[in-house]
Design a protein around this motif. Structure first.
Motif: not given
Lengths: 298, 241
Positions: A244-249
């Motif tokens: 899950k490479p970053g972006r939307q938490g």
């Protein structure tokens, strides 16, 4: 770097709004349920170890080859497994020829981590002569058509091609027992790889509205979504890789919920792959049987 | 190999749920708009932030948000065997991408349209958990540069060896071949933005390991907040008010 926003530009604001608002009423542009996969078909090539996977409109081809090389010094008894990805400019206007871009590298790394770190392929059985010769398995993944969710399609293609791959048999001979003889496929039946389990990648898409989770996002949904997560797991429910490479938490409970969903889907896909491989193997055996026409005349 | 002794101690004398000593320093690069050094035990990382500034490559300019770029690199002397690693290998390309997307989530990019923010992180000493250390250093550097952020992103790793969940793996534990879970969270919103995991782990154990890593992230967030507060007090003191 440049390709990351490429497909966002291709969509108009209206289209994006339409996709998002229809998702809110649990409708997807292609008429699927939010947790449904597109139609999956696996085809095998004439040669051992080639497979073409079609997931909806996404098409990925994978080809496995092997050669004898010297092993790494720190791992003298293990064969190697490497994955190469090729994003053909034909498949998507944002793919550029030349060196693999960021997304190609990421795709390769996700598949690589799922297969290698979970020890799905038995690399010790690929050793021919300790510290001298081992088999190096190479998987080449070609994207033929990008209609979204390349990771899952590429992963299935890699698994399918690995399952049907056969390597030539080797034996040691000569006076000192150090001479390696590679038997051609006509002389001795080539051997399959030892595969312990099949790690299947399942990708989720997340949107700015927290309650929206979508499985197997299409090309258009990829342009709208604000985050994604790829879970690689096998049919036993062991998680082999997560990306899950970053972006939307997202909240942790949503992640756990996705993991459970992914387990069910992974089991489905595993049976699909195994069925397809078995069918292919039977077909291959049938082709091998030499029939003499006069045997069946009376 | 035994990674947790019968007494419940790890190879470097820590307890399974214990983190390494963390240390942070703001203002390590004088020319940068914001910079920081972050240490987790023997892992040492330096980060520098430039921007928001004019977009260098016009074709990348975006009219609704800022462009964020990130470059991760490892110094040749950072590992035990000094190797000349080619720039832009697959591992560092992937880590650059992951760090960029994690930082993008917390930066309020819509406040700075038509501009660019560059984040450079370099590993000075590698002893496991470089990815996490880089994210923590980048957060500090961004805060130092005064870039508007949604929250501080912090990251921490956890593993599972000898049937025990271990917090903040060092190099020896990391290369043991066991599972390695790296988590990045937005501590105030309690949301997970980064999650990476490899090797093999059943779902229910993964949940525990992830929870442990999240606790580690929160501890780091508290520490970073303290450091930033201290730094602000210093600045105020120097202004003489």
């Amino acid at each position: 770097m440049e390709q990351r926003y490429a497909n966002c530009w291709r969509l108009t604001v209206n289209e994006k709004k339409f996709i998002e608002s229809s998702l809110l009423s649990e409708l997807r542009v292609d008429g699927r349920g939010s947790l449904e996969y597109r139609k999956l078909s696996i085809k095998f090539g004439k040669d051992n170890g080639s497979a073409e996977v079609q997931l909806g409109e996404t098409r990925v081809m994978s080809f496995v080859s092997a050669e004898l090389v010297q092993p790494y010094k720190d791992r003298p008894n293990e064969g190697t497994l490497s994955i190469f990805t090729e994003f053909s400019p034909m498949a998507d206007p944002s793919f550029e020829p030349g060196r693999p871009g960021e997304s190609a590298v990421e795709l390769g790394r996700i598949i690589d981590r799922g297969l290698r770190e979970s020890r799905a392929i038995d690399t010790e059985s690929l050793c021919v002569l300790s510290a001298k010769l081992v088999w190096a398995i190479r998987i080449d993944i070609h994207i033929l058509d990008n209609a979204g969710n390349l990771v899952d399609a590429a992963n299935i293609a890699a698994l399918a091609s690995l399952s049907t791959f056969r390597r030539s048999e080797c034996s040691l001979g000569g006076e000192d027992g150090q001479q390696v003889v590679v038997h051609p496929p006509e002389v001795r039946e080539p051997l399959p790889l030892i595969i312990h389990h099949l790690p299947v990648a399942v990708t989720f898409g997340f949107f700015s509205n927290e309650n929206l989770v979508v499985l197997d996002p299409t090309y258009h949904e990829e342009a709208v979504m604000t985050g994604s997560m790829t879970v690689t797991l096998n049919a036993n429910g062991d998680v082999c890789a997560i990306q899950k490479p970053g972006r939307q938490g997202i909240f942790q409970r949503v992640i756990m919920h996705c993991l459970k969903l992914a387990h069910v889907k992974a089991a489905d896909i595993t049976t699909k792959i195994i069925d397809a491989v078995e069918k292919h193997n039977i077909q291959r055996e049938v082709q091998k049987v030499k029939r003499h026409s006069n045997c069946f005349t009376d | 190999m035994e990674y947790v002794s019968p007494e419940g101690l790890r190879s470097d004398g820590r307890r399974p749920m214990e983190m390494r000593q963390i240390r942070a320093e703001i203002g390590a690069v004088s020319k940068a708009d914001g910079s920081a050094i972050f240490e987790m035990g023997n892992t040492k990382v330096i980060a520098a932030v430039y921007g928001p500034r004019e977009v260098q490559n016009r074709s990348q300019q975006m009219s609704d948000k800022a462009l964020v770029r990130c470059e991760y690199s490892m110094a040749n002397f950072s590992t035990g065997d000094r190797m000349r690693k080619p720039k832009g290998d697959r591992r560092s390309t992937e880590i650059s991408l992951v760090i960029r997307q994690t930082m993008e989530e917390c930066i309020l990019t819509h406040l700075m349209p038509r501009s660019q923010i560059d984040i450079y992180v370099q590993v000075l000493q590698a002893d496991g958990g470089t990815r996490s250390a880089c994210i923590n250093a980048a957060t500090l550097a961004l805060a130092d540069a005064g870039i508007p952020m949604l929250d501080l992103v912090t990251s921490c790793s956890a593993g599972y060896l000898n049937s025990t969940p271990l917090l903040d793996l060092n190099y020896v534990e990391d290369s043991a071949g066991g599972p390695d879970v790296t988590v990045g969270i937005l501590p105030k919103l309690d949301k997970v933005t980064l999650l990476q995991m490899d090797s093999k782990l059943p779902i229910d154990i993964l949940e525990n390991v992830m929870q442990l890593a999240t606790e580690g992230c929160k501890a780091i967030a508290n520490y970073i907040r303290e450091i930033l507060l201290e730094n602000t007090k210093q600045l105020e003191y120097r202004r003489g008010s």
